[in-house]
Design an enzyme around this catalytic site. Structure first.
Site, mmCIF file in Angstrom:
data_model
loop_
_atom_site.group_PDB
_atom_site.id
_atom_site.type_symbol
_atom_site.label_atom_id
_atom_site.label_comp_id
_atom_site.label_asym_id
_atom_site.label_seq_id
_atom_site.Cartn_x
_atom_site.Cartn_y
_atom_site.Cartn_z
ATOM 1 N N SER A 1 -1.768 10.193 1.446
ATOM 2 C CA SER A 1 -0.831 9.425 2.079
ATOM 3 C C SER A 1 0.310 10.061 1.312
ATOM 4 C CB SER A 1 -1.186 7.927 1.614
ATOM 5 O OG SER A 1 0.104 7.238 1.965
ATOM 6 N N ARG B 1 -11.651 1.473 4.111
ATOM 7 C CA ARG B 1 -11.802 0.815 2.944
ATOM 8 C C ARG B 1 -13.123 1.168 2.189
ATOM 9 N NH1 ARG B 1 -9.112 -2.611 7.010
ATOM 10 N NH2 ARG B 1 -7.319 -3.749 6.224
ATOM 11 N N GLN C 1 -0.659 13.125 5.124
ATOM 12 C CA GLN C 1 -0.116 12.033 5.855
ATOM 13 C C GLN C 1 0.990 11.944 5.845
ATOM 14 O OE1 GLN C 1 0.385 8.636 4.900
ATOM 15 N NE2 GLN C 1 1.348 8.033 6.669
ATOM 16 N N ARG D 1 1.500 -8.817 5.920
ATOM 17 C CA ARG D 1 0.257 -9.049 5.315
ATOM 18 C C ARG D 1 0.356 -10.442 4.488
ATOM 19 N NH1 ARG D 1 0.141 -2.600 4.314
ATOM 20 N NH2 ARG D 1 0.339 -2.267 6.665
ATOM 21 N N TYR E 1 4.772 9.709 6.295
ATOM 22 C CA TYR E 1 5.545 8.818 6.825
ATOM 23 C C TYR E 1 7.097 9.236 7.015
ATOM 24 C CZ TYR E 1 2.304 4.762 6.387
ATOM 25 O OH TYR E 1 1.199 3.714 6.531
ATOM 26 N N LYS F 1 -1.324 9.642 14.071
ATOM 27 C CA LYS F 1 -2.103 8.576 13.930
ATOM 28 C C LYS F 1 -1.545 7.272 13.975
ATOM 29 C CE LYS F 1 -4.538 6.343 9.888
ATOM 30 N NZ LYS F 1 -3.519 5.211 9.329
ATOM 31 N N GLY G 1 -12.421 -0.164 11.033
ATOM 32 C CA GLY G 1 -13.858 -0.812 11.000
ATOM 33 C C GLY G 1 -14.849 -0.168 10.877
ATOM 34 N N ILE G 2 -15.042 1.469 10.625
ATOM 35 C CA ILE G 2 -16.121 1.927 10.388
ATOM 36 C C ILE G 2 -16.908 1.579 9.333
ATOM 37 C CG2 ILE G 2 -16.962 4.550 10.236
ATOM 38 C CD1 ILE G 2 -16.013 3.910 13.038
ATOM 39 N N ARG G 3 -18.069 1.315 9.224
ATOM 40 C CA ARG G 3 -18.626 0.923 7.993
ATOM 41 C C ARG G 3 -20.276 1.414 8.041
ATOM 42 N NH1 ARG G 3 -14.464 -0.066 7.553
ATOM 43 N NH2 ARG G 3 -13.417 -2.219 6.959
ATOM 44 N N THR H 1 1.641 9.224 11.039
ATOM 45 C CA THR H 1 1.578 7.935 11.121
ATOM 46 C C THR H 1 2.615 7.256 12.257
ATOM 47 O OG1 THR H 1 -0.006 7.687 9.358
ATOM 48 C CG2 THR H 1 0.806 5.516 10.444
ATOM 49 N N HIS I 1 -4.556 0.685 12.238
ATOM 50 C CA HIS I 1 -4.402 0.887 10.871
ATOM 51 C C HIS I 1 -5.161 -0.326 10.210
ATOM 52 C CE1 HIS I 1 -0.669 2.553 8.360
ATOM 53 N NE2 HIS I 1 -1.298 1.768 7.462
HETATM 54 C C1 FMN Z 1 -5.232 -0.223 0.848
HETATM 55 C C2 FMN Z 1 -4.731 0.668 2.261
HETATM 56 C C3 FMN Z 1 -3.846 1.662 2.233
HETATM 57 C C4 FMN Z 1 -3.400 2.311 3.411
HETATM 58 N N1 FMN Z 1 -2.396 3.226 3.358
HETATM 59 C C5 FMN Z 1 -2.106 3.744 4.406
HETATM 60 C C6 FMN Z 1 -1.451 5.123 4.392
HETATM 61 O O1 FMN Z 1 -0.619 5.096 3.295
HETATM 62 N N2 FMN Z 1 -0.851 5.615 5.503
HETATM 63 C C7 FMN Z 1 -1.592 5.418 6.711
HETATM 64 O O2 FMN Z 1 -1.472 6.128 7.753
HETATM 65 N N3 FMN Z 1 -2.676 4.429 6.721
HETATM 66 C C8 FMN Z 1 -2.950 3.824 5.708
HETATM 67 N N4 FMN Z 1 -3.956 2.737 5.837
HETATM 68 C C9 FMN Z 1 -4.684 2.773 7.046
HETATM 69 C C10 FMN Z 1 -6.057 3.540 6.930
HETATM 70 O O3 FMN Z 1 -5.320 5.054 6.871
HETATM 71 C C11 FMN Z 1 -6.890 3.094 8.017
HETATM 72 O O4 FMN Z 1 -6.116 3.382 9.511
HETATM 73 C C12 FMN Z 1 -7.590 2.125 8.018
HETATM 74 O O5 FMN Z 1 -8.092 1.770 6.571
HETATM 75 C C13 FMN Z 1 -8.752 2.037 8.752
HETATM 76 O O6 FMN Z 1 -9.459 0.789 8.879
HETATM 77 P P1 FMN Z 1 -10.714 0.475 7.927
HETATM 78 O O7 FMN Z 1 -10.033 0.598 6.442
HETATM 79 O O8 FMN Z 1 -10.862 -0.999 8.168
HETATM 80 O O9 FMN Z 1 -11.923 1.160 8.228
HETATM 81 C C14 FMN Z 1 -4.075 2.044 4.639
HETATM 82 C C15 FMN Z 1 -5.332 1.232 4.682
HETATM 83 C C16 FMN Z 1 -5.683 0.573 3.256
HETATM 84 C C17 FMN Z 1 -6.807 -0.370 3.515
#
Ligand code: FMN
Length: 368
Positions: free
Chosen positions: A114, A318, A134, A171, A136, A239, A296-298, A162, A263
């Protein structure tokens, strides 16, 4: 060995890493990673959509032990999986992104770093795995260009921009907790003064949202994407797209790949589940455009469902952080190893010799 009541049961699915991670973390850090925006409707919808999809397995395919390798942007990977970009991993473990990247490299999958990484890109690429950067986009286009050049110079294999964060989603867990980065965790690629100012100003709000608001570009358009395309020869991954028209425009502007993503339910609450949009996005983009799915991929069957609906791969979010929080690089390795085993099983049981066979499977319950 693990059958006793006083030992933790052996993790047999990715969700089994969530409990140990939660126990290892301060409650506000757990909330930061687990939470979504608003009422967390989209967070829940992501799982509901994947659970609703049913696969029709094929039999007597004679395929044997499946080959799990897949072509992803920047090269072939051991699995149709990359680690999703996730900010500030030193919140979870002292080694932060270094631990995650090491485990991803050992598993043969790309690691996405990131912009909000707590470790500089050069230290991550020095580990030798495949790193995607990634991006921003920053308010100052000069800083954006600098980040891209820095990622290139460090040896990143792709740039993933992104596009679903013009500002950070609301949040509620972080707002209630007044969440701020603890001392010792900082955005390694951003001006430290920005983060410090946001932490000082914070009152009844979330410091991470404040400092991103201060540094991220808010008014990006397709022209900016076109400009970014001109700035780098690396594969460009966009993304955070859900609308098929947006996906078509992104490829017309020169994106090599699109991540269909909301996201992880952290941006617009009430947004559609990403899996529900995948079939329409696949139809809207040329076959040469690689599609990745996240949110949501688990498990291995989720990966197979994504492939069956036209994705070339997924980003794992996650669950990677659960592994990191519970046991550093070793924890992430176990998460990725478990996912690989689940995917091998899912491919074999559905009659697929390789991920490339999955689009021939019939699915029920997918789409809008
Ligand atoms: C704690 C956390 C931090 C994240 N930070 C970024 C980030 O810096 N840049 C980004 O493009 N997405 C970020 N995301 C989104 C993830 O890249 C991803 O799209 C998302 O976690 C997918 O969902 P899932 O974790 O439920 O599978 C973050 C997600 C989480 C949970």
């Amino acid at each position: 060995m693990n059958a006793g009541h006083d030992t933790a049961p052996l993790p047999v699915r990715l969700e089994d890493f969530a409990g140990p991670a939660r126990r290892a973390l301060p409650p506000e850090v757990w909330d930061f990673i687990a939470g979504g925006s608003g009422e967390e409707l989209t967070l829940a919808a992501n799982r509901a959509a994947l659970d609703r999809i049913r696969l029709v397995p094929r039999v007597l395919s004679g395929s044997g032990a499946p080959d799990t390798t897949a072509e992803l942007p920047g090269g072939r990977a051991a699995l149709p999986v990359a680690v999703a970009p996730m900010a500030y991993q030193r919140l979870l473990h002292p080694e932060g992104e270094l631990a995650t990247a090491r485990a991803a490299a050992a598993a043969g999958v790309p690691f996405t770093l990131s912009t909000l990484s707590s470790v500089p890109v050069e230290e991550v690429t020095a580990l030798g795995g495949v790193t995607w950067f990634q991006l921003y986009c920053q308010r100052d286009p000069g800083l954006t260009a600098e980040l891209v050049r820095r990622a290139e110079d460090a040896g990143c294999a792709a740039v993933m921009v992104t596009v679903d964060v013009p500002s950070m989603g609301r949040r509620l867990r972080d707002l209630r907790n007044g969440f701020a980065l603890p001392a010792g965790v900082a955005a390694a690629h951003l001006d430290p003064a920005t983060t410090r100012r946001a932490a000082e100003r914070r009152s009844g709000t979330c410091a991470v949202a404040e400092h991103t608001a201060e540094s991220f570009a808010r008014t990006l358009g397709w022209d900016d994407l076109a400009r970014l395309r001109e700035q780098t020869e690396l594969p460009l991954i966009v993304k955070g797209i859900l609308d098929p028209g947006d996906a078509a425009t992104a490829t017309a502007v020169g994106a090599d790949a699109v991540v269909v993503s909301n996201h992880g339910g952290r941006q617009l609450d009430g947004a559609v589940a990403s899996a529900d949009m995948l079939p329409a996005v696949r139809e809207a983009v040329p076959p040469s455009c690689r599609l990745l799915l996240d949110s949501g991929i688990r498990g291995g069957t989720d990966v197979l469902k994504a492939l069956a609906l036209g994705a070339d791969g997924v980003l794992l979010g996650r669950p990677v952080l659960w592994g990191l929080a519970s046991d550093g690089a070793e924890g992430v390795s176990r998460v990725l190893g478990l996912l690989a085993a689940e995917l091998r099983s899912a491919l074999e049981l559905s009659g697929c010799a390789a991920p490339a066979d999955a689009p021939w499977l019939t699915t029920l319950g997918a789409g809008r």
